[in-house]
Design an enzyme around this catalytic site. Structure first.
Site, PDB file in Angstrom:
ATOM      1  N   TYR A 271     -19.137  -5.253  -2.995  1.00 19.10           N
ATOM      2  CA  TYR A 271     -19.971  -3.583  -2.089  1.00 19.10           C
ATOM      3  C   TYR A 271     -20.105  -3.204  -3.379  1.00 19.10           C
ATOM      4  O   TYR A 271     -20.850  -2.086  -2.822  1.00 19.10           O
ATOM      5  CB  TYR A 271     -18.556  -3.578  -1.995  1.00 19.10           C
TER       6      TYR A 271
ATOM      7  N   GLU B 161      -0.178   3.159   6.729  1.00 22.31           N
ATOM      8  CA  GLU B 161       0.010   1.859   5.612  1.00 22.31           C
ATOM      9  C   GLU B 161      -1.011   1.420   4.787  1.00 22.31           C
ATOM     10  O   GLU B 161      -1.938   0.650   5.278  1.00 22.31           O
ATOM     11  CB  GLU B 161       0.144   0.649   8.009  1.00 22.31           C
TER      12      GLU B 161
ATOM     13  N   ARG C 237     -14.561  -6.205  -6.305  1.00 21.44           N
ATOM     14  CA  ARG C 237     -14.998  -5.342  -5.325  1.00 21.44           C
ATOM     15  C   ARG C 237     -16.920  -5.543  -5.980  1.00 21.44           C
ATOM     16  O   ARG C 237     -17.379  -4.675  -5.369  1.00 21.44           O
ATOM     17  CB  ARG C 237     -14.087  -4.563  -6.035  1.00 21.44           C
TER      18      ARG C 237
ATOM     19  N   CYS D 191     -22.309 -18.020 -11.930  1.00 19.31           N
ATOM     20  CA  CYS D 191     -23.705 -17.998 -11.458  1.00 19.31           C
ATOM     21  C   CYS D 191     -23.730 -17.200 -10.473  1.00 19.31           C
ATOM     22  O   CYS D 191     -24.421 -17.725  -9.579  1.00 19.31           O
ATOM     23  CB  CYS D 191     -23.747 -19.619 -11.259  1.00 19.31           C
ATOM     24  N   GLU D 192     -23.430 -16.196 -10.330  1.00 24.96           N
ATOM     25  CA  GLU D 192     -24.416 -15.157  -9.155  1.00 24.96           C
ATOM     26  C   GLU D 192     -24.372 -13.298 -10.086  1.00 24.96           C
ATOM     27  O   GLU D 192     -23.903 -13.113 -11.017  1.00 24.96           O
ATOM     28  CB  GLU D 192     -22.221 -14.943  -8.522  1.00 24.96           C
TER      29      GLU D 192
ATOM     30  N   GLY E 242      -6.248   3.728   4.383  1.00 27.59           N
ATOM     31  CA  GLY E 242      -7.412   3.897   4.009  1.00 27.59           C
ATOM     32  C   GLY E 242      -7.807   5.335   2.769  1.00 27.59           C
ATOM     33  O   GLY E 242      -9.100   5.833   2.838  1.00 27.59           O
TER      34      GLY E 242
ATOM     35  N   GLY F  81      -2.417   0.978   1.703  1.00 31.47           N
ATOM     36  CA  GLY F  81      -2.282  -0.161   0.193  1.00 31.47           C
ATOM     37  C   GLY F  81      -2.654   0.650  -0.452  1.00 31.47           C
ATOM     38  O   GLY F  81      -2.888   0.536  -2.396  1.00 31.47           O
ATOM     39  N   ARG F  82      -4.384   0.810  -1.739  1.00 27.27           N
ATOM     40  CA  ARG F  82      -5.286   0.957  -2.069  1.00 27.27           C
ATOM     41  C   ARG F  82      -4.942   1.836  -2.742  1.00 27.27           C
ATOM     42  O   ARG F  82      -4.009   2.243  -4.504  1.00 27.27           O
ATOM     43  CB  ARG F  82      -6.223   1.935  -1.650  1.00 27.27           C
TER      44      ARG F  82
HETATM   45  C1  PLP Z   1      -6.592  -3.060   4.307  1.00 29.11           C
HETATM   46  C2  PLP Z   1      -5.799  -2.591   5.487  1.00 29.11           C
HETATM   47  C3  PLP Z   1      -5.192  -1.640   5.151  1.00 29.11           C
HETATM   48  C4  PLP Z   1      -4.629  -0.906   4.058  1.00 29.11           C
HETATM   49  O1  PLP Z   1      -6.271  -0.597   3.303  1.00 29.11           O
HETATM   50  P1  PLP Z   1      -6.110  -0.085   2.375  1.00 29.11           P
HETATM   51  O2  PLP Z   1      -7.581   0.661   2.431  1.00 29.11           O
HETATM   52  O3  PLP Z   1      -5.706  -0.385   1.058  1.00 29.11           O
HETATM   53  O4  PLP Z   1      -4.978   1.503   2.282  1.00 29.11           O
HETATM   54  C5  PLP Z   1      -4.001  -0.853   6.552  1.00 29.11           C
HETATM   55  N1  PLP Z   1      -4.218  -1.342   7.458  1.00 29.11           N
HETATM   56  C6  PLP Z   1      -4.816  -2.319   8.191  1.00 29.11           C
HETATM   57  C7  PLP Z   1      -4.802  -3.053   9.442  1.00 29.11           C
HETATM   58  C8  PLP Z   1      -5.869  -3.438   7.206  1.00 29.11           C
HETATM   59  O5  PLP Z   1      -6.134  -3.726   7.369  1.00 29.11           O
END
Ligand code: PLP
Length: 421
Positions: free
Chosen positions: A315, A273, A311, A342-343, A231, A275-276
């Site tokens: 969103y 955890e 994205r 086609c959107e 997050g 990702g982004r």
């Molecule tokens: C999507 C997700 C993440 C990663 O979220 P980011 O916004 O990419 O950091 C981590 N944990 C869980 C359980 C998720 O669903």
């Protein structure tokens, strides 16, 4: 000032001769540097681990780089577990945070010794039935409901989110697991996505630490690791500021010293955890302007589409767009930069001030390295872009080829249809 791209214009033009647009390209050096910064900020804790959320960029080359940097993997499905295993992430370096999980996926994760993060109290019985007994280590996902404020729109407010257990359920859940021989316990929460306010993460840690202390008193379990989720946001828009990880780490450490240490829970591993922020800013979608049209608005049509990067369409997300070689040109035109789906939501930029774009120009869509290629799809028969890796030594390696029509047709019975009446 526009965002940077790691290759000069001539080098990018050259690259497109070997790899036609559209493609994704990731910057290895920048990914490594960010992970090192992350680890350094949290080195003030006795134990820390970042589990990269595989769904953000599920490519084994990227995962291998992250494994080398000491990261684990956060997985939510069997293929993600398999990818992580392929690059040597295993056991306690894999968190399996899934929901509505089929028994076969729990079996695979348990056999590999991955950490199973249960989404609900009723899943204890399901897991026990599936495996014959509970694993030695178990983690639960906490949904703080109204206790957590200020959440943004991607996940939604916790009391409307389908994920996790309530505080009351968790007391019973950990007690039941302890009585069933579970030896090691983790506590997880994930309440934000793309959050830029650093205090949000410190506040989350407070909730989780308080709960860990309560679980020790009421359920008789010592939480040995907490996972504060992903997050952490990235500054997609001009003027936004990246999350200061040193500030976040120091804020969480203060709470750790106030709450975790006196409760006798030290050393407790702190985990994220994310990702982004790990790959997001260091991945780019490179596409070429192939059409222009002038109706009620000025349009530039490119050879990528929402099927490559959904994205913005999904969103209304903002991604910075630059034109290769025109970084310093005045932004004196206003365009909608659009893909071919086609959107009408298939627009990488809407009413955006950009330099004059000519057909043939290379357009770079920034901050596409997380939840970019991974969220691609095949609607309208679109073939998804491939992925390139810009190595730390300046060379470029293709790490996923572009899809072909054969890939798209692979699940169809093309022979059967000839005789079908
Ligand atoms: C999507 C997700 C993440 C990663 O979220 P980011 O916004 O990419 O950091 C981590 N944990 C869980 C359980 C998720 O669903």
């Amino acid at each position: 000032m526009s965002k940077n791209f790691p290759l000069p214009h001539e080098a990018l033009e050259d690259l497109t001769k070997r790899f036609p647009t559209p493609f994704y390209i990731y910057d290895e050096k920048a990914i490594r540097e960010y992970v090192r910064y992350f680890h350094k900020a949290f080195s003030i804790f006795p134990e820390f681990r970042e589990y990269f959320a595989v769904k953000a960029c599920p490519n084994p080359y990227i995962l291998k780089i992250l494994a080398e940097e000491g990261c684990g993997a956060d997985c939510s499905s069997l293929p993600e577990l398999m990818l992580s295993k392929m690059v040597g992430m295993k056991g306690e370096f894999v968190m399996f945070t899934s929901n509505e999980t089929p028994a076969s996926e729990y079996e695979y994760a348990a056999a590999e010794g991955d950490i199973i993060n249960l989404d609900d109290i009723t899943h204890i019985e399901y897991l026990k039935k599936t495996l014959g007994k509970l694993p030695e280590t178990i983690c639960f996902r906490y949904n703080p409901g109204q206790a957590k404020h200020g959440c943004n729109s991607i996940i939604g407010s916790p009391e409307e989110a389908k994920y996790g257990c309530t505080r009351e359920q968790l007391v019973d859940a950990y007690r039941i697991c302890r009585e069933n021989g579970v030896k090691k316990f983790g506590l997880h929460t994930m309440v934000a996505s793309n959050e830029l306010n650093p205090d949000f993460f410190i506040d989350t840690a407070k909730l989780v630490f308080d709960l860990a202390v309560e679980l020790k008193e009421k359920a008789g379990v010592s939480i040995s690791f907490v996972d504060l989720g992903g997050g952490i946001g990235i500054p997609y828009k001009p003027g936004q500021k990246a999350v200061d990880l040193d500030y976040v780490a120091r804020g969480i450490k203060k709470l750790y010293d106030e709450k975790v240490v006196p409760a006798g829970l030290d050393p407790m591993r702190i985990c994220f955890e994310c990702g982004r922020p790990i790959t997001g800013p260091f991945g780019y979608l490179v596409t070429r302007a192939i059409h222009e049209k002038h109706i009620y608005r000025e349009y530039v049509g490119v050879d990528a589409s929402m099927a490559d990067l959904m994205r913005p369409g999904m969103y209304g997300a903002y991604h910075e767009v630059t034109v290769s070689g025109k970084e310093d040109a005045p932004r004196d035109h206003v365009y909608d930069v659009v893909g071919s789906l086609c959107e009408n939501c298939d627009k990488f930029a809407v009413q955006r001030e950009l330099p004059k774009i000519d057909v043939g120009d290379l357009i770079i869509v920034h901050d596409a390295g997380a939840h970019g290629r991974a969220m691609g799809f095949n609607y309208n028969g679109k073939l998804r872009a491939g992925e390139l890796l810009l190595r730390a030594d300046g060379s470029v390696k293709q790490i996923r080829r572009r899809e072909t029509i054969d890939d798209l047709f692979a699940t169809l019975d093309l022979d059967g249809v000839k005789d079908f009446e």
